[in-house]
Design a protein around this motif. Sequence first.
Motif, short mmCIF file in Angstrom:
data_model
loop_
_atom_site.label_atom_id
_atom_site.label_comp_id
_atom_site.label_asym_id
_atom_site.label_seq_id
_atom_site.Cartn_x
_atom_site.Cartn_y
_atom_site.Cartn_z
N GLU A 106 -56.50 17.67 -70.82
CA GLU A 106 -55.35 17.45 -71.71
C GLU A 106 -54.47 18.70 -71.77
N SER A 125 -50.05 11.15 -76.98
CA SER A 125 -50.21 10.00 -77.86
C SER A 125 -51.36 9.10 -77.43
N LYS A 126 -51.63 9.04 -76.13
CA LYS A 126 -52.80 8.27 -75.68
C LYS A 126 -53.05 8.54 -74.20
N PHE A 127 -54.29 8.27 -73.78
CA PHE A 127 -54.64 8.31 -72.36
C PHE A 127 -54.18 7.00 -71.72
N TYR A 149 -51.50 10.90 -69.15
CA TYR A 149 -51.40 10.74 -70.61
C TYR A 149 -49.97 10.39 -71.00
N GLU A 150 -49.86 9.46 -71.93
CA GLU A 150 -48.56 9.25 -72.56
C GLU A 150 -48.33 10.41 -73.52
#
Length: 209
Positions: A106, A125-127, A149-150
């Motif tokens: 990340e 915000s999310k994977f 990732y978003e």
Amino acid sequence: MYKVFVNDIPIILSTEKDLGEKYVSIPLKEVKLKRVIKKINKGKWLYVNLYHQKKEKLLKHLFKKLPVVTAGGGFVLNPKDEVLFIYRNGRWDLPKGKVEKKESIETGAIREVEEETGVKNLEISKFLQTTYHVFQRKGRYRLKVTYWYEMRTDYDGELIPEESEGIEKVKWKSMEKAQKALQKSYANIKLLFPEEILPAHSKDGISQM
């Protein structure tokens, strides 16, 4: 089932020995992967299935075949829901890069987006998903495993392409403009976008087994 892209041709990793007569099917444990890659690059094989009866062993055996490079990337959105693109080697791409030792994926993904584009204030915000593609460096084939990732940001400052990495342009693009950009992008990048905005000619290739 996984897709490992050689250029824009997907090698399928599956638990099925037979995916149809157009596929060359080879046991994953026995395959000489470099030979398969060369056949694909020469246009001799367009449909390849590497199979193993146990799904959990597919990636394990794949990772034994080629040196693995772990990367992190960002599908970056601003408050207007525009997507951050980079332009390099004649194609539109999304920012990504190799994760450094002792760095989380990340953290590496955020760092690479910042370095390649100049965009700051990034928050994951999310994977989204993991993509796999083969590339060549110093005469050796390698497998790049990219974790996507978003990300969201309120950054509205200058976009600065990392020229030392061959990046010529950085642009925010609406979904409408993204659809046009994807006509000059990569198959593994198209996997990250909703199917309804993909260029019509690419949908079969993306949804292909």
